[in-house]
Design a protein around this motif. Structure first.
Motif, PDB file in Angstrom:
ATOM      1  N   ASN A 138       3.675  29.834  74.060  1.00 38.38           N
ATOM      2  CA  ASN A 138       4.802  30.664  73.615  1.00 38.38           C
ATOM      3  C   ASN A 138       6.011  30.497  74.517  1.00 38.38           C
ATOM      4  N   GLN A 139       5.758  30.269  75.795  1.00 40.64           N
ATOM      5  CA  GLN A 139       6.873  30.036  76.716  1.00 40.64           C
ATOM      6  C   GLN A 139       7.702  28.827  76.270  1.00 40.64           C
ATOM      7  N   LYS A 140       7.022  27.779  75.819  1.00 40.56           N
ATOM      8  CA  LYS A 140       7.747  26.580  75.390  1.00 40.56           C
ATOM      9  C   LYS A 140       8.543  26.854  74.105  1.00 40.56           C
ATOM     10  N   LEU A 141       8.014  27.686  73.218  1.00 42.86           N
ATOM     11  CA  LEU A 141       8.763  28.076  72.020  1.00 42.86           C
ATOM     12  C   LEU A 141      10.032  28.831  72.409  1.00 42.86           C
ATOM     13  N   VAL A 142       9.899  29.717  73.367  1.00 39.33           N
ATOM     14  CA  VAL A 142      11.040  30.502  73.830  1.00 39.33           C
ATOM     15  C   VAL A 142      12.065  29.600  74.526  1.00 39.33           C
ATOM     16  N   LEU A 143      11.571  28.643  75.309  1.00 32.99           N
ATOM     17  CA  LEU A 143      12.475  27.709  75.977  1.00 32.99           C
ATOM     18  C   LEU A 143      13.380  27.009  74.970  1.00 32.99           C
ATOM     19  N   GLU A 144      12.799  26.519  73.891  1.00 32.33           N
ATOM     20  CA  GLU A 144      13.606  25.826  72.881  1.00 32.33           C
ATOM     21  C   GLU A 144      14.576  26.782  72.197  1.00 32.33           C
ATOM     22  N   ASP A 145      14.117  27.987  71.892  1.00 28.39           N
ATOM     23  CA  ASP A 145      14.980  28.949  71.212  1.00 28.39           C
ATOM     24  C   ASP A 145      16.115  29.422  72.114  1.00 28.39           C
ATOM     25  N   MET A 146      15.850  29.525  73.409  1.00 25.24           N
ATOM     26  CA  MET A 146      16.859  30.035  74.346  1.00 25.24           C
ATOM     27  C   MET A 146      18.009  29.059  74.561  1.00 25.24           C
ATOM     28  N   MET A 198      13.445  39.398  83.883  1.00 21.41           N
ATOM     29  CA  MET A 198      12.521  38.462  83.255  1.00 21.41           C
ATOM     30  C   MET A 198      11.230  38.457  84.069  1.00 21.41           C
ATOM     31  N   THR A 199      10.136  38.847  83.439  1.00 23.08           N
ATOM     32  CA  THR A 199       8.869  38.958  84.159  1.00 23.08           C
ATOM     33  C   THR A 199       7.875  37.901  83.684  1.00 23.08           C
ATOM     34  N   GLY A 200       6.890  37.623  84.533  1.00 23.58           N
ATOM     35  CA  GLY A 200       5.907  36.605  84.214  1.00 23.58           C
ATOM     36  C   GLY A 200       6.558  35.236  84.132  1.00 23.58           C
ATOM     37  N   ASN A 201       6.015  34.378  83.265  1.00 26.33           N
ATOM     38  CA  ASN A 201       6.508  33.002  83.211  1.00 26.33           C
ATOM     39  C   ASN A 201       7.811  32.845  82.434  1.00 26.33           C
ATOM     40  N   SER A 202       8.388  33.925  81.955  1.00 28.36           N
ATOM     41  CA  SER A 202       9.638  33.801  81.191  1.00 28.36           C
ATOM     42  C   SER A 202      10.771  33.247  82.046  1.00 28.36           C
ATOM     43  N   PHE A 203      10.826  33.614  83.315  1.00 29.72           N
ATOM     44  CA  PHE A 203      11.957  33.163  84.129  1.00 29.72           C
ATOM     45  C   PHE A 203      11.861  31.681  84.473  1.00 29.72           C
ATOM     46  N   GLU A 204      10.685  31.085  84.293  1.00 32.07           N
ATOM     47  CA  GLU A 204      10.527  29.659  84.598  1.00 32.07           C
ATOM     48  C   GLU A 204      11.408  28.789  83.710  1.00 32.07           C
ATOM     49  N   ILE A 205      11.775  29.267  82.534  1.00 35.50           N
ATOM     50  CA  ILE A 205      12.592  28.473  81.616  1.00 35.50           C
ATOM     51  C   ILE A 205      14.014  28.278  82.139  1.00 35.50           C
ATOM     52  N   LEU A 206      14.409  29.055  83.132  1.00 36.90           N
ATOM     53  CA  LEU A 206      15.773  28.975  83.657  1.00 36.90           C
ATOM     54  C   LEU A 206      15.977  27.798  84.591  1.00 36.90           C
ATOM     55  N   GLY A 263      18.221  24.685  82.994  1.00 34.57           N
ATOM     56  CA  GLY A 263      19.033  24.104  84.051  1.00 34.57           C
ATOM     57  C   GLY A 263      20.043  25.051  84.660  1.00 34.57           C
ATOM     58  N   ILE A 264      19.811  26.335  84.520  1.00 40.93           N
ATOM     59  CA  ILE A 264      20.708  27.321  85.132  1.00 40.93           C
ATOM     60  C   ILE A 264      20.444  27.395  86.638  1.00 40.93           C
ATOM     61  N   PHE A 265      19.196  27.113  87.023  1.00 42.72           N
ATOM     62  CA  PHE A 265      18.805  27.011  88.429  1.00 42.72           C
ATOM     63  C   PHE A 265      18.224  25.621  88.670  1.00 42.72           C
ATOM     64  N   VAL A 266      18.065  25.246  89.946  1.00 39.08           N
ATOM     65  CA  VAL A 266      17.587  23.906  90.286  1.00 39.08           C
ATOM     66  C   VAL A 266      16.081  23.852  90.491  1.00 39.08           C
ATOM     67  N   PHE A 267      15.405  24.980  90.446  1.00 45.43           N
ATOM     68  CA  PHE A 267      13.972  24.966  90.746  1.00 45.43           C
ATOM     69  C   PHE A 267      13.178  24.247  89.656  1.00 45.43           C
ATOM     70  N   GLU A 268      11.989  23.782  90.047  1.00 52.72           N
ATOM     71  CA  GLU A 268      11.113  23.048  89.142  1.00 52.72           C
ATOM     72  C   GLU A 268       9.746  23.725  89.084  1.00 52.72           C
ATOM     73  N   THR A 269       9.143  23.736  87.903  1.00 51.48           N
ATOM     74  CA  THR A 269       7.852  24.384  87.690  1.00 51.48           C
ATOM     75  C   THR A 269       6.824  23.339  87.264  1.00 51.48           C
ATOM     76  N   TYR A 306      21.280  30.181  73.492  1.00 47.23           N
ATOM     77  CA  TYR A 306      21.904  31.251  74.263  1.00 47.23           C
ATOM     78  C   TYR A 306      22.428  30.782  75.622  1.00 47.23           C
ATOM     79  N   LYS A 307      22.223  29.511  75.985  1.00 43.09           N
ATOM     80  CA  LYS A 307      22.458  29.105  77.379  1.00 43.09           C
ATOM     81  C   LYS A 307      23.857  29.454  77.875  1.00 43.09           C
TER      82      LYS A 307
END
Length: 240
Positions: free
Chosen positions: A62-70, A89-97, A113-119, A73-74
């Motif tokens: 579901n996180q990947k579905l949200v990533l594409e949908d978001m 943003m709680t749990g793995n939701s913030f990882e999409i940023l 790509g709003i932040f530089v971190f990698e998951t 909104y970028k």
């Protein structure tokens, strides 16, 4: 007060709807009319219309579905962050940023790509731990539970310092991300139920300066917090 609970149906793995309920309750107890809009993949929101934006945790799929949908909104999301809108943003939701998410099979997904971190995800075992976290936002520590399958590196603006538990990655003593009033964390509980003082902080930021919030109804939440903090502190001391 307008609250947007985004992806309420597919990003609610740990009962995160309770975070939104807690916010709604504190505003209504304070005499503030509050509207909660629950929107998901098939909807389109105007993020700037809301005082608080909330996204909870979901399965890796579901996180990947949200990533594409978001992605739609970028630009607006970046503007909301820069302007200081309250976003939790709680749990793995913030990882999409971040810059990217690599799943357990090695497939790389480009993040917002709003932040530089990698998951990077793994499927060997879930990474779990009770947690005590500290932040400069409050003199009160935060408590809860972390359950994830990911390691996050290159976070240059973490939200918490880890006193007990696990951080963004192995041997990392920091957890989550933060920019202005965007807060991302793997701490569950749900976080605003387990941590009434953090609930007050988030609510006060959204309400604005000069708004007095009523918090008398949080008596049981505060008592529960103190018990949890005491027990986890004892365990932490025993582990030293």
């Amino acid at each position: 007060m307008k609250i947007l609970h985004l992806y309420y149906d597919i990003m609610n793995l740990y009962g995160e709807y309770a975070n939104v309920s807690a916010l709604k309750r504190i505003f209504e107890k304070s005499g503030i009319d509050t509207q909660v809009d629950k929107l998901s993949l098939s909807d389109t929101a105007v993020l700037s219309d809301y005082d608080i934006i909330y996204i909870g945790s979901g399965t890796e799929r579901n996180q990947k579905l949200v990533l594409e949908d978001m992605r739609k909104y970028k630009a607006e999301l970046v503007k909301c962050i820069d302007e200081g809108k309250v976003i939790l943003m709680t749990g793995n939701s913030f990882e999409i940023l971040g810059k990217s998410i690599t799943d357990c099979e090695g497939k790389l997904y480009e993040g917002l790509g709003i932040f530089v971190f990698e998951t990077v995800e793994q499927n060997k075992t879930r990474i779990t731990a009770d947690a005590i976290l500290k932040t400069d936002l409050s003199d009160k520590k935060l408590v809860g539970f972390i359950n994830k399958c990911s390691s996050i590196t290159k976070v240059d603006t973490p939200l918490f310092a880890v006193k007990m538990g696990i951080g963004n990655s192995e041997n990392d003593k920091t957890e989550g991300i933060r920019k202005n009033h965007l807060y991302g964390t793997h701490l569950t509980g749900p976080i605003l139920i387990k941590n009434p003082y953090f609930l007050e902080y988030i609510a006060s930021i959204a309400a604005g300066n000069g708004v007095k919030l009523s918090t008398d109804h949080l008596t049981h939440e505060r008592a529960g917090y103190e018990i949890t903090l005491s027990e986890l502190t004892k365990r932490m001391e025993q582990q030293k």
